[in-house]
Design an enzyme around this catalytic site. Sequence first.
Site, PDB file in Angstrom:
ATOM      1  N   CYS A   1      15.915  -8.434  26.561  1.00 31.98           N
ATOM      2  CA  CYS A   1      14.398  -8.614  26.214  1.00 31.98           C
ATOM      3  C   CYS A   1      13.776 -10.007  26.587  1.00 31.98           C
ATOM      4  O   CYS A   1      14.307 -11.111  25.838  1.00 31.98           O
ATOM      5  CB  CYS A   1      14.180  -8.414  24.927  1.00 31.98           C
ATOM      6  SG  CYS A   1      12.626  -8.776  24.017  1.00 31.98           S
TER       7      CYS A   1
ATOM      8  N   CYS B   1      11.852 -11.681  24.008  1.00 35.63           N
ATOM      9  CA  CYS B   1      12.364 -12.350  22.954  1.00 35.63           C
ATOM     10  C   CYS B   1      13.055 -13.424  23.260  1.00 35.63           C
ATOM     11  O   CYS B   1      13.219 -14.412  22.422  1.00 35.63           O
ATOM     12  CB  CYS B   1      13.339 -11.054  22.303  1.00 35.63           C
ATOM     13  SG  CYS B   1      12.768  -9.621  22.218  1.00 35.63           S
ATOM     14  N   ASP B   2      13.862 -13.470  24.269  1.00 35.97           N
ATOM     15  CA  ASP B   2      14.936 -14.399  24.643  1.00 35.97           C
ATOM     16  C   ASP B   2      14.611 -15.453  25.510  1.00 35.97           C
ATOM     17  O   ASP B   2      15.467 -16.628  26.038  1.00 35.97           O
ATOM     18  CB  ASP B   2      16.430 -13.764  25.092  1.00 35.97           C
ATOM     19  CG  ASP B   2      16.666 -12.969  23.639  1.00 35.97           C
ATOM     20  OD1 ASP B   2      16.320 -13.124  22.587  1.00 35.97           O
ATOM     21  OD2 ASP B   2      17.409 -12.001  24.109  1.00 35.97           O
TER      22      ASP B   2
END
Length: 307
Positions: A133, A136-137
């Site tokens: 993701c 997200c990361d």
Amino acid sequence: MNFMYDVIIIGSGPAGMTAAVYTSRKRLDVLIISENVGGQAMYSSEIDNYLGYKYITGEELVEKFSEHINSFGIKQEFAQVTSLRVEDGIFTVGACNGGEFKAKSVIIASGKTPRMLGVPGEKEYLGKGVAYCATCDAPMFEGLDVAVAGGGNSALDAAIQLMKIARKVTIIEKGPRLIADEIFRDKVTAAPNVEILTGTTIVEIRGSKFMESVVVEDGASGERRTLPARGVFIEIGSIPATSYLKDIVDLNANNEVIVNCACHTSLPGLFAAGDVTSVPEKQVIIAAGEGAKAALASYKYLIKLRR
Ligand SMILES: Cc1cc2nc3c(=O)[nH]c(=O)nc-3n(C[C@H](O)[C@H](O)[C@H](O)COP(=O)(O)OP(=O)(O)OC[C@H]3O[C@@H](n4cnc5c(N)ncnc54)[C@H](O)[C@@H]3O)c2cc1C
């Protein structure tokens, strides 16, 4: 004896959340069981095709969905569903925490989960460089070299986020060309810090405490080489979250739940909506619309049961 819900909704992405609002407005006893709130919509860095919002991040849209759900006081259980069975028209939903929940009808809205590469090092370095993701990361890879596996829209969406942060982004696509939409392709080909390798496969992820490189293989020559990469974002598609549905309902060759145009599955009382189904278009607005349809179909089914 367990409380008997009118409807249990499995999954709290756009489909499940919309189904929850519709069933709740029909004054049904509803429970959502989900591993998280928002589903894949959380991964989208920008959504500009959901009516009413010219531009919104996936996270912001999910926040708005959640506010709406919470205003109805809908019960939510955070757990992974591991089994579903039916006996005499009563559904029993089993969760990984040992919980068992009963309902007269069920709406499957469990969407999709990322497909894994299945190469050595992938599991070992999960969270230590291996990621699924970018939204997200990506911020964790500021100034570093990263790789992106895949050549579709999700992969290029990840590469576009990463190229603004990372030192260098290498897109590694197994096929002969990138299959993402032109708008995405134009952005990555114009970026000075993006390299595109087509006809190339990642065969191993290596490192020590954290990942340090990917080993790639050229499809034509079979030649292998090691590319330094502190992270690899695996964006090679997704698989329907239907493993808990073994033998209970008809699935198609892609393991998607087969539904008719009113979201009925092959089993009375069991409905399905969103990316988990055989409906080919996978979009937030479509999942939400299908969630509404599944909720209304479930309501009609319950009304018939009462007669
Ligand atoms: C990177 C990316 C970008 C995207 N960009 C866009 C975009 O710009 N516009 C657009 O319209 N669409 C976009 N999409 C597609 C969109 O996000 C999906 O079509 C939509 O989220 C599908 O909704 P859903 O509710 O069917 O499933 P999902 O969003 O997959 O939600 C499924 C839910 O079920 C839960 N779940 C799964 N298995 C279980 C289980 N066994 N037990 C309990 N809970 C379970 C999950 O935790 C999740 O909450 C994007 C997708 C990705 C990955």
